[in-house]
Design an enzyme around this catalytic site. Structure first.
Site, PDB file in Angstrom:
ATOM      1  N   SER A  97      15.567  51.121  50.775  1.00 58.03           N
ATOM      2  CA  SER A  97      17.020  51.155  50.960  1.00 58.03           C
ATOM      3  C   SER A  97      17.437  52.602  51.262  1.00 58.03           C
ATOM      4  O   SER A  97      17.058  53.524  50.545  1.00 58.03           O
ATOM      5  CB  SER A  97      17.685  50.662  49.689  1.00 58.03           C
ATOM      6  OG  SER A  97      19.058  50.767  49.836  1.00 58.03           O
ATOM      7  N   GLY A  98      18.187  52.781  52.329  1.00 64.48           N
ATOM      8  CA  GLY A  98      18.662  54.119  52.687  1.00 64.48           C
ATOM      9  C   GLY A  98      17.718  54.881  53.583  1.00 64.48           C
ATOM     10  O   GLY A  98      17.960  56.054  53.875  1.00 64.48           O
ATOM     11  N   THR A 102      19.144  50.130  59.145  1.00 59.76           N
ATOM     12  CA  THR A 102      20.306  49.591  59.853  1.00 59.76           C
ATOM     13  C   THR A 102      20.651  50.473  61.046  1.00 59.76           C
ATOM     14  O   THR A 102      20.941  49.984  62.142  1.00 59.76           O
ATOM     15  CB  THR A 102      21.493  49.481  58.884  1.00 59.76           C
ATOM     16  OG1 THR A 102      21.053  48.727  57.767  1.00 59.76           O
ATOM     17  CG2 THR A 102      22.656  48.794  59.528  1.00 59.76           C
ATOM     18  N   ASN A 147      22.426  54.391  49.067  1.00 62.44           N
ATOM     19  CA  ASN A 147      22.907  54.417  50.440  1.00 62.44           C
ATOM     20  C   ASN A 147      24.397  54.072  50.421  1.00 62.44           C
ATOM     21  O   ASN A 147      24.804  53.110  49.794  1.00 62.44           O
ATOM     22  CB  ASN A 147      22.117  53.355  51.236  1.00 62.44           C
ATOM     23  CG  ASN A 147      22.492  53.334  52.697  1.00 62.44           C
ATOM     24  OD1 ASN A 147      23.441  54.004  53.120  1.00 62.44           O
ATOM     25  ND2 ASN A 147      21.748  52.563  53.458  1.00 62.44           N
ATOM     26  N   SER A 150      24.894  50.512  52.314  1.00 65.31           N
ATOM     27  CA  SER A 150      23.688  49.712  52.103  1.00 65.31           C
ATOM     28  C   SER A 150      23.941  48.262  52.510  1.00 65.31           C
ATOM     29  O   SER A 150      24.956  47.669  52.155  1.00 65.31           O
ATOM     30  CB  SER A 150      23.313  49.792  50.637  1.00 65.31           C
ATOM     31  OG  SER A 150      22.181  49.010  50.411  1.00 65.31           O
ATOM     32  N   SER A 151      22.993  47.701  53.252  1.00 67.80           N
ATOM     33  CA  SER A 151      23.156  46.288  53.641  1.00 67.80           C
ATOM     34  C   SER A 151      22.801  45.436  52.440  1.00 67.80           C
ATOM     35  O   SER A 151      21.709  45.548  51.891  1.00 67.80           O
ATOM     36  CB  SER A 151      22.210  45.945  54.788  1.00 67.80           C
ATOM     37  OG  SER A 151      22.157  47.000  55.693  1.00 67.80           O
ATOM     38  N   GLY A 348      16.185  46.876  52.130  1.00 64.40           N
ATOM     39  CA  GLY A 348      14.934  47.580  51.839  1.00 64.40           C
ATOM     40  C   GLY A 348      14.492  47.376  50.403  1.00 64.40           C
ATOM     41  O   GLY A 348      15.254  46.879  49.572  1.00 64.40           O
ATOM     42  N   GLU A 350      13.927  47.903  46.727  1.00 64.24           N
ATOM     43  CA  GLU A 350      14.877  48.540  45.826  1.00 64.24           C
ATOM     44  C   GLU A 350      14.369  48.615  44.408  1.00 64.24           C
ATOM     45  O   GLU A 350      13.843  47.638  43.884  1.00 64.24           O
ATOM     46  CB  GLU A 350      16.196  47.747  45.808  1.00 64.24           C
ATOM     47  CG  GLU A 350      17.203  48.268  46.766  1.00 64.24           C
ATOM     48  CD  GLU A 350      18.426  47.397  46.829  1.00 64.24           C
ATOM     49  OE1 GLU A 350      18.544  46.438  46.047  1.00 64.24           O
ATOM     50  OE2 GLU A 350      19.277  47.691  47.686  1.00 64.24           O
TER      51      GLU A 350
HETATM   52  N1  LIG Z   1      18.825  58.240  62.916  1.00 60.10           N
HETATM   53  C1  LIG Z   1      19.754  58.666  62.044  1.00 60.10           C
HETATM   54  N2  LIG Z   1      20.507  59.716  62.362  1.00 60.10           N
HETATM   55  C2  LIG Z   1      21.441  60.141  61.498  1.00 60.10           C
HETATM   56  N3  LIG Z   1      21.685  59.596  60.305  1.00 60.10           N
HETATM   57  C3  LIG Z   1      20.950  58.553  59.906  1.00 60.10           C
HETATM   58  C4  LIG Z   1      19.968  58.032  60.775  1.00 60.10           C
HETATM   59  N4  LIG Z   1      19.406  56.991  60.135  1.00 60.10           N
HETATM   60  C5  LIG Z   1      20.032  56.877  58.925  1.00 60.10           C
HETATM   61  N5  LIG Z   1      20.960  57.808  58.793  1.00 60.10           N
HETATM   62  C6  LIG Z   1      21.855  58.030  57.623  1.00 60.10           C
HETATM   63  O1  LIG Z   1      21.346  57.386  56.516  1.00 60.10           O
HETATM   64  C7  LIG Z   1      22.228  56.412  55.983  1.00 60.10           C
HETATM   65  C8  LIG Z   1      21.498  55.182  55.546  1.00 60.10           C
HETATM   66  O2  LIG Z   1      20.949  54.512  56.648  1.00 60.10           O
HETATM   67  P1  LIG Z   1      20.829  52.935  56.729  1.00 60.10           P
HETATM   68  O3  LIG Z   1      20.334  52.640  58.081  1.00 60.10           O
HETATM   69  O4  LIG Z   1      22.082  52.299  56.309  1.00 60.10           O
HETATM   70  O5  LIG Z   1      19.737  52.666  55.666  1.00 60.10           O
HETATM   71  P2  LIG Z   1      19.067  51.283  55.303  1.00 60.10           P
HETATM   72  O6  LIG Z   1      19.635  50.265  56.214  1.00 60.10           O
HETATM   73  O7  LIG Z   1      17.624  51.513  55.526  1.00 60.10           O
HETATM   74  O8  LIG Z   1      19.376  51.052  53.906  1.00 60.10           O
HETATM   75  C9  LIG Z   1      23.169  56.121  57.107  1.00 60.10           C
HETATM   76  O9  LIG Z   1      24.417  55.744  56.608  1.00 60.10           O
HETATM   77  C10 LIG Z   1      23.206  57.434  57.843  1.00 60.10           C
HETATM   78  O10 LIG Z   1      24.123  58.291  57.225  1.00 60.10           O
HETATM   79 MG   LIG Z   2      20.694  48.671  55.858  1.00 62.49          MG
END
Ligand SMILES: Nc1ncnc2c1ncn2[C@@H]1O[C@H](COP(=O)(O)OP(=O)(O)O)[C@@H](O)[C@H]1O
Ligand SMILES: [Mg+2]
Length: 1040
Positions: A97-98, A102, A147, A150-151, A348, A350
């Site tokens: 997660s984070g 996404t 996060n 977080s989804s 992810g 957790e």
């Molecule tokens: N490629 C990227 N560039 C900039 N920031 C990113 C990138 N990927 C993730 N982040 C940062 O990390 C945070 C968490 O990413 P997210 O995709 O929501 O995580 P996950 O879905 O894996 O839990 C996002 O809100 C963003 O701020």
């Molecule tokens: Mg996500």
């Protein structure tokens, strides 16, 4: 290239060098690294400038290894093999997660949207695909400690393409929303974004319609300690979400229904229950404050009593769970087969402080994904080697199939046991479930519990009593059993669903189809665990049917901080994700493989025989190439359709050579281009020079020509002038000669003539000439005079000067004649009356001119005669009737009194025959003197108006004596008197006596009237004084 872009080429391959490479790249903002075709992505926690449209263009249609690693390269590869090779693709994004899953899924989607076809319809579809994200995130994402976005649900999106690669649409499936979050959030976390977005971003009137207030603290479901998240603008996001919903295709009323539902959930959270004992001794729950309930019922269109009864009748729990709103439920797949690209972004792995059923499910799902990664990576490799006829030795790696089995085994898996507990009659609690686990799973390597059969963990104090622990592939997770049974049951009591179904709200009705009394189903609905397991199963088989592309997201630190690379954390993730093994598997066999055609295409410039074109089959071309490059035979092997390269070094060698060759080629191209450019420049210069030179020459010649022309003209003109002058001289001379001849001839003739006529000339000529001359002069004089005559006015005294003195007499005579003539002309214009007036004036002049000083002042005064108009004055009517003759003169005069010399006014009338004196006031007749009785008139020489009328001695009138009068019109009166006298034939002329001393007969006495020059002190008036009996003295002002 910073570090090594592809871990397969890492040399030497150890865990340290692996991490070192990752760190080095991360520190230089290179967040993507390959393991073969797998992309490792490190979350930068800040925005990097590597997602611009320029970048999209850069990666578009380029080979995977050509550019530095990027998620776009993977997306491009997937999209192109989908479009060109008709292979369905799926993109599996995994990580904690984070870790950035996404974000990665969104990047993939936006890349695909950017590179696939264009057009109005296609753009609309793309826009809908992209805009589905904000909507899903608003309802399915929340801030967690890991996060901020977080989804809280799993998402799998199938994008369908037509044969050209244009998107047709998408099908989104979602997996197990974390419903419990609606009711309760762990410390530091938030509820789903939509609640906060609605309250911060909705306009006032919308909120009013939804009966909401902008204050988070009014709602029990909105945790307050972390209601606002820095860097998250809920209000702006609300507008984005609304907009996105519109694009995705929500109608206005549908959107409204959704928001009403959200509002209703907030209201629902505020309803509190209190226990109440009934008379039958049973406990019952009652709603404390019914206001929220009322508003909620209004929002949903339900009857308050129905809902209240449903809430209280079966007293179950204080706060109810939210029912998940499924968004865009997967639609029936289209019948015609389309190309499909699936993007999987699931929650992810957790580990929280307090892990419950949701975490268990989430982690199970991650186990399954890891499983599929291992299986597919290995199977793909293995199958490929076998297909290509290569011998394959197994590589050691941790297979998490045991853990999957622990959870999902149909007989004694944890999920199966949970279901069993739920279905078992009798009292079922979370504790009985744990007991069951303790007995059945006790022996499992990956299961730990305090009370497991053999109590091997009895001394582990980190393991509380009502918990069990599972050693997941990614770490140990402690689960608290509390709530497992309820959540798995996920039961909604029929009263409630029926109450909801009765609502007058279409969306609610749709959400609770089981509440439809017509479809009462007495069968228990499948449990949550069972459903989830089934859907994960379907998902897995779906993924397996497609060509997988992996993005493995890694979190560089736990603090959501940019620039921080926590080595041990990354190492842990790299380990459980099996990345090292992945690299090893890739390297153990052959690190690289490539079909013959692209291989030849890529390296053909390294050999003269294959460059620039190879005519034969690709395989032979590659063989020729390899032989020519003298690559050792053990380094590669020719297989059925591909060449396999064992050592990365060989690939490096090839790449290095290629790079060199490319540089050489570039230099060559550059050289030729530069040569061409210089030459064309030179040619252009040369051409210009010729043009310039020709223009200049032309100009110079023109100048020279003009100079010569000018000089020639000059010379010519001089010559011509000289010639002309010469000619002129000659002509002049000739003319002079001719003139001289004529003159001489004339003189000669003259002499001859004179000689002949002299005798005649002497006799007559003198007189004739004289007469002629005089005649001429006179003619000229008269004509000149005629043109210079003065005006016809008799008083004009001008006269032209005479031209010759011998004309003096004539000139004066002519002047006189002219004057007389113009006077005559002047007179001839007079009328009879005017003539009389002038005659009178003339007579006055004869009488008084140079005799009396008063005269000159009278010249200008016209002789009016009648100054009084007696006949018109009624006062004098009697008088005028008494005077029967025509009145010639009527005036007021002063009659001088002998006694004192003072005057009294009298009317003075003159007719042809009489002089009449009358009183001025009354008009009474005083004296009427016939003119025949008048002897003479006396007056002075001075400017006074005194005159005396002297009567004939012995006449009838003489009795009273003479009259001494004074008048302003003296000259006129006397003139008229004189004139009457001179005109009457029977009378002699009246005598006018002008002297400064005369005698006046007053009755008996004769009185002398004497006129003297008055002294200046008497002023300007005439005064008369009696000096003595015999003398009246009149003092007259000196005439100036
Ligand atoms: N490629 C990227 N560039 C900039 N920031 C990113 C990138 N990927 C993730 N982040 C940062 O990390 C945070 C968490 O990413 P997210 O995709 O929501 O995580 P996950 O879905 O894996 O839990 C996002 O809100 C963003 O701020
Ligand atoms: Mg996500």
């Amino acid at each position: 290239m910073i570090g090594v872009g592809d871990m397969v080429l890492l040399e030497p391959l150890t865990e340290d060098s692996f991490l070192e490479n990752l760190k080095k790249r991360f520190d230089h903002n290179e967040i993507y690294t390959y393991i073969g075709s797998v992309v490792i992505s490190l979350n930068p926690y800040r925005s990097l400038p590597i997602y611009t449209p320029d970048k999209v263009e850069e990666y578009r249609n380029r080979n995977f290894y050509e550019l530095s690693p990027h998620i776009y390269a993977l997306a491009d590869e997937a999209y192109r093999s989908l479009r060109d090779q008709d292979k369905d693709q799926c993109i599996l994004i995994t990580g904690e997660s984070g870790a950035g899953k996404t974000e990665a899924s969104k990047l993939v989607m936006s890349y695909v949207a950017a590179v696939c076809g264009k057009g109005q319809e296609v753009n609309k579809v793309k826009e809908q695909l992209l805009q589905s994200n904000p909507v899903l995130e608003a309802f399915g994402n929340a801030k967690t400690v890991r996060n901020d976005n977080s989804s809280r649900f799993g998402k799998y999106m199938d994008i369908e393409f037509d044969f050209k690669g244009d998107p047709l649409g998408g099908v989104i499936s979602n997996y197990l929303l974390e419903k419990s979050r609606v009711v309760k959030q762990p410390r530091g976390e938030r509820n789903f974004h939509i609640f906060y977005q609605l309250l911060s971003g909705a306009p006032d009137d919308t909120l009013k319609k939804l009966k909401l207030e902008r204050d988070f603290s009014k709602y029990n479901y909105l945790s307050l300690d972390s209601a606002t998240v820095s860097g998250l603008d809920d209000a702006a996001n609300f507008r984005t979400v609304r907009n996105a919903m519109q694009i995705v295709g929500f109608m206005e009323d549908e959107m409204q229904s959704v928001l009403e539902l959200v509002a209703a959930v907030l209201k629902l959270g505020n309803i509190e229950f209190k226990p109440e004992s009934r008379c039958n001794g049973m406990d019952e729950s009652r709603i404390k404050d019914k206001n929220d309930l009322k508003e909620m019922c209004e929002l949903l269109g339900t009857e308050q009593s129905v809902l209240e009864r449903a809430f209280s009748y079966r007293t179950v729990e204080a706060k109810m769970e939210k029912v998940s709103t499924t968004l865009n439920v997967a639609q029936a797949q289209a019948k015609t087969r389309h190309k499909v690209m699936g993007v999987l972004d699931i929650y992810g792995f957790e580990i929280f402080e307090d892990n419950s059923f949701e975490q268990f499910i989430i982690n199970y799902c991650n186990e399954k994904l890891q499983q599929i990664f291992i299986e597919l990576t290995l199977r793909e490799e293995q199958e490929e080697y076998i297909r290509e006829g290569i011998e394959w030795t197994n590589i050691e790696y941790f297979n998490n199939a045991v853990i999957c089995d622990l959870i999902e085994n149909n007989q004694n898996g944890i999920l199966a046991m949970l279901d069993e507990e739920c279905l078992r009659p009798g009292t079922v609690t979370d504790e009985t479930f744990l007991d069951k686990l303790n007995t059945i799973c006790a022996d499992h390597q990956h299961f730990e519990s305090r009370l497991s059969k053999n109590s091997k963990f009895l001394n582990d104090h980190s393991l509380p009593h009502n918990c069990f622990r599972i050693q997941h592939y990614a770490g140990k997770v402690l689960y608290r059993v509390e709530g497992f049974v309820d959540k798995n049951n996920d039961l909604l009591y029929r009263d409630l669903s029926q109450a909801m179904y009765k609502a007058n709200h279409s969306l609610i009705k749709q959400l609770f189809p089981e509440g439809n009394p017509a479809k009462v189903n007495l069968k228990r609905p499948p449990t949550a665990g069972f459903q989830f397991k089934a859907s994960v199963g379907t998902l897995m088989s779906n993924l397996q049917s497609k060509n997988p592309n992996y993005i493995r997201c890694i979190k560089p630190n736990d603090k959501k901080a940019s620039h921080v690379f926590n080595g041990s954390l990354v190492c842990h993730q790299a380990r459980y994700l099996g990345l090292m093994e992945n690299v090893r598997v890739r390297r153990a066999g052959y690190a690289f493989r490539q079909a013959y055609e692209p291989c030849l295409e890529r390296y053909k410039m390294l050999c003269k025989n294959t460059w620039p074109h190879w005519k034969g089959r690709a395989r032979q071309g590659v063989e020729v190439l390899m032989t020519d490059l003298q690559v050792p035979a053990e380094e590669f092997s020719y297989c059925r359709s591909k060449i396999f390269i064992r050592n990365p070094r060989t690939l490096f060698f090839l790449e290095e050579k290629r790079k060199q060759c490319l540089e050489d080629l570039a230099t060559l191209i550059q050289k030729i281009y530069k040569g061409w450019k210089c030459r064309s420049h030179f040619l252009l210069l040369k051409k210009s020079q010729v043009v310039v030179a020709s223009w200049y020459r032309r100009y110079a010649q023109q100048k020279k020509y003009q100079k010569i022309k000018h000089a020639t003209t000059m010379v010519q003109s001089y010559t011509r002038g000289w010639q002309a002058r010469k000619l002129l001289r000659e002509l002049k001379y000739q003319k002079k000669c001719e003139e001289a001849v004529t003159t001489i001839a004339a003189f000669w003739h003259g002499t001859q003539v004179r000689r002949e006529y002299r005798k005649f000339f002497r006799a007559n000529a003198g007189k004739k000439i004289y007469n002629f001359t005089i005649q001429r002069i006179m003619q000229k004089y008269f004509l000149g005079l005629k043109s210079k005559l003065p005006s016809m006015s008799p008083i004009d005294k001008t006269w032209p000067a005479r031209p010759y003195s011998f004309l003096d007499g004539v000139h004066a005579e002519l002047r006189r004649i002219f004057h007389l003539w113009r006077c005559k002309k002047y007179r001839s214009r007079f009328t009879e009356e005017k003539k009389a007036v002038y005659e009178e004036k003339l007579e006055a002049s004869e009488l008084f001119k140079d005799k009396k000083a008063l005269y000159p002042s009278s010249v200008r005064q016209p002789f009016k005669g009648d100054y009084l108009e007696i006949s018109k004055n009624p006062k004098y009517q009697k008088l005028s009737s008494a005077v029967d003759e025509k009145i010639l003169l009527a005036d007021v005069v002063n009659k001088i009194n002998r006694a004192n010399g003072k005057g009294s006014s009298r009317l003075f009338l003159l007719t042809k025959k009489n002089v009449v004196l009358a009183d001025q006031k009354t008009g009474q007749l005083k004296a009427n003197v016939p003119l025949t009785d008048l002897a003479s008139v006396s007056t002075s020489t001075q400017t006074d108006g005194f005159f005396a009328l002297k009567l004939k001695e012995g006449s009838a009138s003489a009795v009273k004596g003479d009259f001494l009068l004074s008048s302003d019109h003296l000259i006129e009166i006397i003139t008229k008197l004189h004139r009457i006298g001179s005109m009457a034939a029977d009378r002699e002329k009246l005598n006018i006596d002008i002297s400064d001393e005369f005698l006046v007969q007053f009755k008996q006495d004769k009185v002398c009237v004497k006129f003297i020059q008055g002294s200046p002190k008497n002023g300007n008036s005439v005064s008369c004084k009696r000096k003595n009996n015999r003398l009246l003295e009149v003092s007259v002002p000196a005439s100036s």
